[in-house]
Design a protein around this motif. Structure first.
Motif, PDB file in Angstrom:
ATOM      1  N   ASN A   1      57.451  25.783  -1.559  1.00 49.43           N
ATOM      2  CA  ASN A   1      56.357  25.406  -0.647  1.00 49.43           C
ATOM      3  C   ASN A   1      56.392  26.272   0.591  1.00 49.43           C
ATOM      4  O   ASN A   1      55.368  26.681   1.219  1.00 49.43           O
TER       5      ASN A   1
ATOM      6  N   GLN B   1      54.530  29.571  -0.280  1.00 45.03           N
ATOM      7  CA  GLN B   1      53.440  29.511  -0.668  1.00 45.03           C
ATOM      8  C   GLN B   1      52.577  29.466   0.737  1.00 45.03           C
ATOM      9  O   GLN B   1      51.506  29.862   0.900  1.00 45.03           O
ATOM     10  N   GLN B   2      53.000  28.739   1.713  1.00 49.16           N
ATOM     11  CA  GLN B   2      52.302  28.564   3.044  1.00 49.16           C
ATOM     12  C   GLN B   2      52.259  29.945   3.742  1.00 49.16           C
ATOM     13  O   GLN B   2      51.446  30.297   4.228  1.00 49.16           O
TER      14      GLN B   2
ATOM     15  N   ASN C   1      49.968  32.289   1.805  1.00 53.08           N
ATOM     16  CA  ASN C   1      48.622  31.822   2.171  1.00 53.08           C
ATOM     17  C   ASN C   1      48.134  32.223   3.430  1.00 53.08           C
ATOM     18  O   ASN C   1      47.096  32.652   3.752  1.00 53.08           O
ATOM     19  N   TYR C   2      49.094  32.008   4.292  1.00 54.72           N
ATOM     20  CA  TYR C   2      48.615  32.253   6.013  1.00 54.72           C
ATOM     21  C   TYR C   2      48.311  33.671   6.157  1.00 54.72           C
ATOM     22  O   TYR C   2      47.293  33.864   6.587  1.00 54.72           O
TER      23      TYR C   2
END
Length: 346
Positions: free
Chosen positions: A270, A273-274, A277-278
């Motif tokens: 997680n 991924q954050q 994506n950020y």
């Protein structure tokens, strides 16, 4: 600079000096302190033993380095394609597994199993700086807001499982990363927990430990055996890295018992991924719909004399242990196993 009054005076003096900074350096300084200038100045003062002149030079040099290398924009430069970034993540084992009960981010580092062999040096340095900047601009402000008090440091858990003589090949890269941290992100770690140390660790530690500065030495705790009980004193079980979860934790990272979403080093976790994506979203906001490929090149600061000395000592100690008869090479050639998994060296 022992007393609190002297420290407060030094911080006030430092603050007055920084009020004279303008232009690009002022803008960069605002990114660095994130609304907490006094706490930031204290970090640099601690790194220079509360000597205002030296701390001021250190911070100004850092701001110049950030400006010259456009560090403020590094979170708009994703490593693409995704397969390349996955290769970086698979070989530069770093991740955020949760938070302590006091709100400090828990950063896990797979020291022993990081190989740094699937991308160029510049990609690994870029990825490291991006995680530093994301920590300082996103994670720590989030923790500060959530816990209702300023949080400016993290806890790091260093897993020594699988460290080999081949780690010598990465001494230069690791020294570069360490130097970037020391000069530009000082005093960001509250405590270092060293876990799963191989048998040879004590031999190297006896050599390296005296070379460390006292303030660094006080932060380091070496946890032998299963570290779960000790770590659970400061964090919940859910925040433990996967390699610290007692008997339920596998002895190697390729175990079927650990899924990608559980492994805090994996791109599928997680946190990563954050983060990824950020960075991609920031790229679209400030650049163009077309994300450019290519690594970010930053100038590598020269290590300080003490940092260079430690790196040379570690390298020579590795060679000494590797060359000794009946030592590490003998253990490897004889096929020694401990608890069913290869225990190499540090």
């Amino acid at each position: 600079m022992g007393s609190l009054s002297n420290q407060d005076s030094a911080t006030t003096h430092f603050q007055s000096l920084m009020e004279e900074v303008d232009g690009p350096l002022k803008s960069e300084y605002e990114i660095v302190h994130q609304g907490y200038p006094r706490e930031t100045l204290v970090r640099f003062l601690k790194a220079r033993d509360w000597n205002v002149a030296r701390a001021h030079k250190m911070l100004i040099d850092s701001l110049k380095w950030r400006t010259q290398n456009d560090i403020k924009s590094i979170l708009t430069r994703p490593i693409v394609p995704a397969d390349l970034y996955r290769a970086v993540r698979d070989t530069q084992l770093v991740g955020l597994s949760g938070f302590t009960r006091l709100g400090r981010p828990v950063i896990a580092i797979g020291v022993g199993l990081s190989t740094y062999d699937k991308a160029s040096v510049n990609y690994y340095v870029q990825s490291h700086i991006q995680m530093n900047e994301y920590r300082d601009r996103v994670v720590l402000p989030y923790a500060t807001k959530k816990y209702g008090r300023y949080i400016g440091t993290c806890v790091k858990i260093l897993d020594m499982t699988g460290l080999k003589l081949s780690a010598l090949n990465q001494i230069k890269l690791l020294t570069t990363i360490s130097t970037i941290d020391d000069l530009n992100y000082p005093e960001k770690t509250e405590t270092y927990y060293i876990v799963n140390p191989p048998r040879i660790f004590s031999a190297c530690w006896k050599v390296v430990n005296p070379l460390l500065q006292e303030r660094t030495r006080r932060k380091i705790q070496v946890l032998h055996g299963c570290p779960t009980d000790e770590l659970l004193k400061i964090m919940d079980y859910s925040s433990l890295p996967h390699f610290c979860r007692g008997e339920s934790s596998p002895s190697s990272y390729d175990s079927d018992n650990v899924t990608s979403s559980d492994d805090c080093f994996s791109l599928d976790h997680n946190f990563h991924q954050q983060l990824y994506n950020y960075i991609k979203q920031q790229a679209l906001l400030v650049d163009s719909p077309v994300v450019k490929q290519g690594s970010v090149h930053v100038t590598f600061p020269e290590p300080e004399p003490q940092e260079a000395s430690i790196a040379q000592t570690i390298e020579s100690e590795f060679h000494r242990l590797g060359d000794s008869k009946g030592g590490i090479m003998g253990m490897i050639s004889s096929g020694l196993k401990v608890n069913g998994s290869w225990k190499s060296l540090f």
